[in-house]
Design an enzyme around this catalytic site. Sequence first.
Site, short mmCIF file in Angstrom:
data_model
loop_
_atom_site.label_atom_id
_atom_site.label_comp_id
_atom_site.label_asym_id
_atom_site.label_seq_id
_atom_site.Cartn_x
_atom_site.Cartn_y
_atom_site.Cartn_z
N GLU B 72 0.81 -1.22 0.00
CA GLU B 72 0.00 0.00 0.00
C GLU B 72 0.83 1.26 0.00
O GLU B 72 0.62 2.16 -0.79
CB GLU B 72 -0.91 0.00 1.23
CG GLU B 72 -2.17 -0.80 1.03
CD GLU B 72 -3.09 -0.73 2.23
OE1 GLU B 72 -4.22 -1.18 2.11
OE2 GLU B 72 -2.66 -0.23 3.29
N GLU B 312 -2.60 18.53 37.98
CA GLU B 312 -3.41 19.74 38.06
C GLU B 312 -2.60 21.00 38.01
O GLU B 312 -3.01 21.99 37.44
CB GLU B 312 -4.24 19.71 39.35
CG GLU B 312 -5.56 19.02 39.13
CD GLU B 312 -6.44 19.05 40.35
OE1 GLU B 312 -7.54 18.52 40.26
OE2 GLU B 312 -6.01 19.58 41.38
#
Lengths: 115, 580
Positions: B72, B312
């Site tokens: 491919e 955080e």
Amino acid sequence: MKTATRRPKETTRIEAAKTWRLRLYVADQTPKSLTAFANLQRICAQYLDERYEIEVIDLLKRPQLAEGDQIVAIPTLVRRLPVPMRKIIGDLSNIKRVLIALDLQPHDAGGHHGD
Amino acid sequence: MTKKTTNNHPRALPKAPTGIQGLDEITDGGLPRGRPTLVCGSAGCGKTLLAMEFLVRGAVEFGEPGVFMTFEETAPELTANAASLGFDVDRLVKQKKLVIDFVHVEPSEIEEAGEYDLEGLFIRLNHAIDSIGAKRVVLDTVESLFAGLPNERILRAELRRLFRWLKEKGVTAIITGERGDDTLTRQGLEEYVSDCVLLLDHRVVSQVSTRRLRVVKYRGSTHGTNEFPFLIDRQGFCVMPVTSLALDHDVSKERISTGVATLDTMLGGKGLYRGSSVLLTGTAGTGKTSMAACFVRAACARGERSLYFALEESPRQIVRNLRSIGVNLDRLVDEGLLQFHASRPGLCGLETHLATMHRAVNQFRPQVVVVDPITAFTALGQGFEIRDMLMRLVDFLKVKRITSFFTSLTRGGNALEATETPISSLIDTWLLLRDIELDGERNRALHVFKSRGMAHSNQVREFVLTTRGVEFQDVFVGPGGVLTGSARLAQEAQEKADRLSREQATQAMKRNLDRKRQALDAQIAVLEADFAAARTDIARQIAESDMRATALRSDRDEMKRSRQGEGTRNRRTRKQAFEG
């Protein structure tokens, strides 16, 4: 003389005066390969007169050449000239298909008719 | 045990290690050597990259050159894609460790006329393998031939022959195939390649994509049958196996410090067990990150490496904030003892986070890992999914004897312990930070909720964050319970005052006693003086009385003598005596 039977769309075949270059890829002398070669010779003799060159490439001897023409199936016939390039796979026993693929008009002399 | 023409005893199936992180663990050694493996999946799920990494690592790490036959993508396209994984394919090709052969079958170019076979393909492949002595082969993806060649009968027969030929050639092959609707591959390749089948999956759930791999089949070998998440990044594939679901990892008896001396004392006097998992829960602002930093600092002081996953706050912010309590993390980063990994949880799925952490841990090889906070993951999945992911993380870290430190934000109130229940069973030591509100102020306190394997304090200890770090105060229990902050200070002052006044009262009583004693002494002195005086007086009187008695007697004697007198003779004498 095939040039008399020129068709309008077959403009590339104006250069029918040029020699046809055909390459037949085989893998050793297998039955299919031999058949293909025989068929090819017959077709060329019948439809191309003297203006052709057949090159037989035995991939078992020279495997590196398979890459160039992207050969996957054996036997494969590659028409290098005239362009465009055409590939025909199989032992060429289906003459009609071969002729169509090569853009060769089926010759009246043989009583074959184009499909 | 199948009766194949294998030259090896069927019991020990030889395997070709892939070198792909995690995949060798799942397959218990790698792909079956000398056999073809089918890798199937939908478009874009990473089959080509997996196959490429298999070849590249085979060439570089295991000395097995490889042939990549691609149907491919062209060779330059493959090379560029592989470069995104950090593989230098060009160099490997130059070094004759890798061959890329692009087989292109353009349907419009081909006409079929007669019988044929695909010997050309065989020849090409054979030539490629022999040219570098390849031991590994990839065919990606053979199904393209179905689009190019018109005769399916011939094609299928030849494919069957091809896979047999590959086995005879003794190369370990990966065949890729596109996922079919009902079948594993669209063209049913699994019919021909069935020794080992891997299925790749790429799912998008709630806007987050996750890649998963599953070993559908592995003839002759044990293998994990679950879906394993994996990620593909700049270093290639990383599959995450769950290595120790058997719970048989080694444990350590060594104790390590938490970085806060009083906390070590609360934990049986010696601190934490190495390789244990610690959870620190608390409401906002209770000092979780500060504690984590102290822990890290202590580890680095022992010369150990720490890995800090910040979910955080940005690392720079953490470093800046912790400087205010005297913890200098910059220096540790510079010395290479501390590494920060920051990412917003929402960027990828739970599994990808896990895979990223796996990779980071495997590369940095820390002895301590901090995840701050794990509650950042709540948005990414349900409770059981998060628990599952954390369980795998904790397992993974325990196997590596890494002490892990997790912080978790709770909403406070009575639910303080309840919210953490899903993961608390994974945790060895659970520290609760809480705010104690009293008289209009909140003070921080820590409490060892549980700590497996050691005696631990059951007290709620107040602590403060000072410029010298975390400092614990002594426990202060007043009549109203534990007191903290200014209430404690007030109570301390009150008790001090009480003590003082008690002392003063005692002093006063003592003085009173002294005074009484003195008074008594004075009285005694007076009485004695009186007595002395009286005695003198009486003695004088006795003396006088005696004297009088004596005088009286002598007078009487005189009189007697003079009365008895001797007449005239003694008149003169008496007289003389008398006048005398």
